[in-house]
Design an enzyme around this catalytic site. Structure first.
Site: not given
Ligand code: MN
Ligand code: FE
Length: 361
Positions: A138, A201
């Site tokens: 997007y 992460e």
């Molecule tokens: Mn993640």
């Molecule tokens: Fe993610």
């Protein structure tokens, strides 16, 4: 004998013997696997609770307006070259990184764990990575960035390639037939869960998160900033999913928690931090308003130490303070009352309505 089990507002009556048998057979790995998704009785309550939280946080990229971002991107005088570069790096890096995480969750970790409630939350985790990948599409289409340019960044920028190789290596190591009763295989899985959840992460995402939110704080790229705030809230749940998974895996397989293994994990975090600091230099070749590479280095040290402590490992540094206290506030979007305008609020209302009949039972 019958026994009543409760999950949130839902109640279930189960045969006690069968329930106890099913409960006893639940393990992170090497547990009893059936074709039926026997969530009951729950053993890993954290997994179901995080699944519920993640569901309540649902968002869709298209709900976020991009007009202002497009206007800024197209103007000649509203942005500096370094600000544009940060956005390109952000979109370029995350476009592929989200996919790598989702793929590892689905094809490695979710395949190896055996308890259904763990599979449930990991399915949601993978779905959220899809939403993140979709949000980047997007952004790319809104700004008119060439998608091939993003793909190329992942291969041609050495600091991105090294971050990539660091994580795909621990994923590849598990993509073959392994005897999960072998402590060496268990270590490979623990390493994977640690590297993806805490190093990637949990730490390596935070350099760019911080830079993009710093721009957002200066009213630059409000749409992209808002999407990254939603993403960041999702990531904090992913870090928690993988942290809990790691802790339970270790608790059930404590023979692998040796001083050598702990040192190996700490070294992996040290490597992750070094790679992230190199990457930060690429993102911020010159210091720009509100963004200094040295401060970001300290921020990464600070975050990495919190991740290590979260899984019971010693931090790498002593007493590094968070250089960006404002960032913690921007990340904590639950505090804001009117942040979820539009459909996100509707999803929450709808799920509240859907719950109502249950409440009356
Ligand atoms: Mn993640
Ligand atoms: Fe993610």
């Amino acid at each position: 004998m019958e026994k009543t089990f409760t999950i949130g507002t839902k109640k279930f009556v189960l045969d006690e013997d069968k329930a106890e048998q099913a409960f006893a057979a639940k393990r992170v790995i090497n547990g009893w696997e059936t074709m039926t998704f026997n969530l009951l009785p729950l053993k890993y309550h954290w997994a179901y609770e995080l699944y519920s939280t993640m569901k309540r946080n649902h968002w869709e990229p298209e709900d976020i307006p991009m007009q202002k971002d497009i206007e800024q991107w197209q103007s000649d005088n509203q942005l500096s070259e370094s600000e544009r570069w940060i956005i390109r790096m952000g979109i370029g890096y995350f476009s592929a990184a989200e996919g790598i995480v989702g793929d590892n969750v689905l094809h490695v970790v979710r395949e190896l764990v055996t308890a259904p409630e763990l599979k449930l939350v990991l399915g949601r985790h993978a779905h959220e990575e899809n939403i993140h990948a979709d949000s980047l599409l997007y952004m790319i289409s809104s700004l008119g960035i060439n998608p091939h340019e993003c793909e190329a960044m992942f291969e041609q920028i050495p600091t991105i390639r090294r971050k990539n190789e660091f994580v795909t290596g621990v994923s590849r190591a598990l993509r073959r037939d392994l005897d999960m009763k072998d402590p060496e295989s268990k270590k490979l899985l623990a390493k994977n869960i640690f590297v993806f959840g805490q190093c990637m992460e949990g730490t390596q995402f935070y350099g760019l998160f911080g830079m993009i939110l710093s721009l957002y704080r200066q009213n630059k790229f409000p749409g992209i900033g808002q999407m990254f705030r939603y993403t960041l809230r999702d990531e904090s749940n992913h870090i928690e999913v993988f942290r809990n998974l790691f802790m339970d895996l270790i608790e059930e397989n404590s023979e692998i928690w040796t001083p050598d293994f702990r040192e190996e994990l700490t070294d992996l975090m040290r490597e992750a931090v070094a790679l992230e600091k190199e990457f930060i230099r690429d993102c911020l070749p010159v210091n720009t308003v509100g963004l200094s590479a040295d401060e970001f280095d300290r921020y990464i040290d600070y975050i990495a130490d919190r991740r290590l402590e979260g899984v019971g490992l010693s931090p790498l540094n002593v007493g590094v303070a968070n250089p960006f206290p404002w960032l913690a506030e921007l990340m904590d979007i639950n505090k804001e009352q009117n942040f979820f305008e539009g459909r996100v609020t509707d999803y929450q209302k709808q799920s509240a309505l859907a719950m109502a009949p249950d409440d009356e039972l």
